[in-house]
Design a protein around this motif. Structure first.
Motif, PDB file in Angstrom:
ATOM      1  N   SER A   1       0.824  -1.201   0.000  1.00 52.16           N
ATOM      2  CA  SER A   1       0.000   0.000   0.000  1.00 52.16           C
ATOM      3  C   SER A   1       0.860   1.254   0.000  1.00 52.16           C
ATOM      4  N   ALA A   2       0.347   2.284  -0.635  1.00 49.35           N
ATOM      5  CA  ALA A   2       1.030   3.577  -0.621  1.00 49.35           C
ATOM      6  C   ALA A   2       1.131   4.128   0.800  1.00 49.35           C
ATOM      7  N   THR A   3       0.317   3.597   1.707  1.00 47.75           N
ATOM      8  CA  THR A   3       0.412   4.029   3.103  1.00 47.75           C
ATOM      9  C   THR A   3       1.706   3.536   3.754  1.00 47.75           C
TER      10      THR A   3
ATOM     11  N   GLU B   1       5.355   8.725  -0.123  1.00 49.33           N
ATOM     12  CA  GLU B   1       4.406   9.371  -1.030  1.00 49.33           C
ATOM     13  C   GLU B   1       3.750   8.312  -1.902  1.00 49.33           C
ATOM     14  N   GLY B   2       2.489   8.549  -2.224  1.00 50.67           N
ATOM     15  CA  GLY B   2       1.763   7.640  -3.111  1.00 50.67           C
ATOM     16  C   GLY B   2       2.005   7.972  -4.578  1.00 50.67           C
ATOM     17  N   LYS B   3       1.289   7.286  -5.431  1.00 58.11           N
ATOM     18  CA  LYS B   3       1.384   7.504  -6.872  1.00 58.11           C
ATOM     19  C   LYS B   3       0.989   8.945  -7.197  1.00 58.11           C
ATOM     20  N   PRO B   4       1.660   9.631  -8.081  1.00 55.86           N
ATOM     21  CA  PRO B   4       2.575   9.167  -9.122  1.00 55.86           C
ATOM     22  C   PRO B   4       4.036   9.023  -8.708  1.00 55.86           C
ATOM     23  N   SER B   5       4.352   9.213  -7.442  1.00 57.70           N
ATOM     24  CA  SER B   5       5.705   8.965  -6.973  1.00 57.70           C
ATOM     25  C   SER B   5       6.047   7.492  -7.226  1.00 57.70           C
TER      26      SER B   5
ATOM     27  N   ASP C   1      -4.219   1.001 -14.670  1.00 62.11           N
ATOM     28  CA  ASP C   1      -5.393   1.520 -15.363  1.00 62.11           C
ATOM     29  C   ASP C   1      -5.458   3.036 -15.358  1.00 62.11           C
ATOM     30  N   ALA C   2      -4.568   3.691 -14.622  1.00 65.28           N
ATOM     31  CA  ALA C   2      -4.677   5.134 -14.447  1.00 65.28           C
ATOM     32  C   ALA C   2      -3.346   5.843 -14.716  1.00 65.28           C
ATOM     33  N   PRO C   3      -3.419   7.083 -15.160  1.00 61.28           N
ATOM     34  CA  PRO C   3      -2.194   7.842 -15.457  1.00 61.28           C
ATOM     35  C   PRO C   3      -1.204   7.920 -14.298  1.00 61.28           C
ATOM     36  N   ASN C   4      -1.669   8.187 -13.077  1.00 67.63           N
ATOM     37  CA  ASN C   4      -0.738   8.277 -11.947  1.00 67.63           C
ATOM     38  C   ASN C   4      -0.036   6.957 -11.671  1.00 67.63           C
ATOM     39  N   GLY C   5      -0.733   5.854 -11.830  1.00 70.48           N
ATOM     40  CA  GLY C   5      -0.118   4.547 -11.641  1.00 70.48           C
ATOM     41  C   GLY C   5       0.912   4.247 -12.708  1.00 70.48           C
ATOM     42  N   ILE C   6       0.608   4.632 -13.942  1.00 68.05           N
ATOM     43  CA  ILE C   6       1.560   4.436 -15.048  1.00 68.05           C
ATOM     44  C   ILE C   6       2.827   5.237 -14.784  1.00 68.05           C
ATOM     45  N   LYS C   7       2.668   6.482 -14.401  1.00 67.75           N
ATOM     46  CA  LYS C   7       3.831   7.334 -14.111  1.00 67.75           C
ATOM     47  C   LYS C   7       4.645   6.761 -12.961  1.00 67.75           C
ATOM     48  N   SER C   8       3.983   6.264 -11.942  1.00 65.98           N
ATOM     49  CA  SER C   8       4.646   5.689 -10.785  1.00 65.98           C
ATOM     50  C   SER C   8       5.478   4.466 -11.173  1.00 65.98           C
ATOM     51  N   ALA C   9       4.856   3.545 -11.872  1.00 66.53           N
ATOM     52  CA  ALA C   9       5.542   2.306 -12.266  1.00 66.53           C
ATOM     53  C   ALA C   9       6.696   2.580 -13.222  1.00 66.53           C
ATOM     54  N   PHE C  10       6.457   3.421 -14.199  1.00 68.44           N
ATOM     55  CA  PHE C  10       7.496   3.740 -15.179  1.00 68.44           C
ATOM     56  C   PHE C  10       8.685   4.416 -14.505  1.00 68.44           C
ATOM     57  N   SER C  11       8.404   5.366 -13.611  1.00 71.66           N
ATOM     58  CA  SER C  11       9.476   6.068 -12.899  1.00 71.66           C
ATOM     59  C   SER C  11      10.283   5.126 -12.015  1.00 71.66           C
TER      60      SER C  11
END
Length: 121
Positions: free
Chosen positions: A42-44, A48-52, A75-85
């Motif tokens: 969990s981001a908790t 910091e949570g997604k997009p971090s 499925d979401a832009p913030n998750g994509i940015k998080s995983a890619f980063s």
């Protein structure tokens, strides 16, 4: 119960979610998917949570895997940015948000539904 291809049981799997661990585990159990995941991250659990990238970095660290050998299904832009980063390969399954132009270079595959996921894995 959901029937998944046999190779799925050979994978190390985790959920990296913004949802707290207790609620995420409950949702997985209610859907019958809990047996398919080794960890719920969990981001908790991170600064910091997604997009971090922290939640994905922590998931990889917890599983003992280098991010370069991991795949994020998002499925979401913030998750994509998080995983890619974090250095993961990304597969998008659009839900509420279609593929945005700024994400195209971050996504290796985009599938319309989860049924198509097995084909690209």
């Amino acid at each position: 119960m959901l029937s998944l291809p046999a190779f799925i049981t050979l994978l190390i799997t985790a959920i990296a979610t913004a949802t707290d661990v207790v609620r995420a585990a409950e949702y997985l159990k209610m859907s019958g998917l809990d047996a398919y995941f080794d960890k719920v991250i969990s981001a908790t659990m991170v600064k910091e949570g997604k997009p971090s990238p922290y939640v994905y970095q922590y998931a990889c660290e917890t599983l003992g895997l280098d991010p370069s050998v991991c795949i994020a299904v998002e499925d979401a832009p913030n998750g994509i940015k998080s995983a890619f980063s974090a250095g993961l390969r990304v597969i998008m399954v659009p839900d509420q948000s279609p593929m945005e132009d700024e994400l195209k270079d971050m996504v290796e595959y985009c599938v319309e539904c989860l049924d198509e996921l097995c084909e690209v894995l």
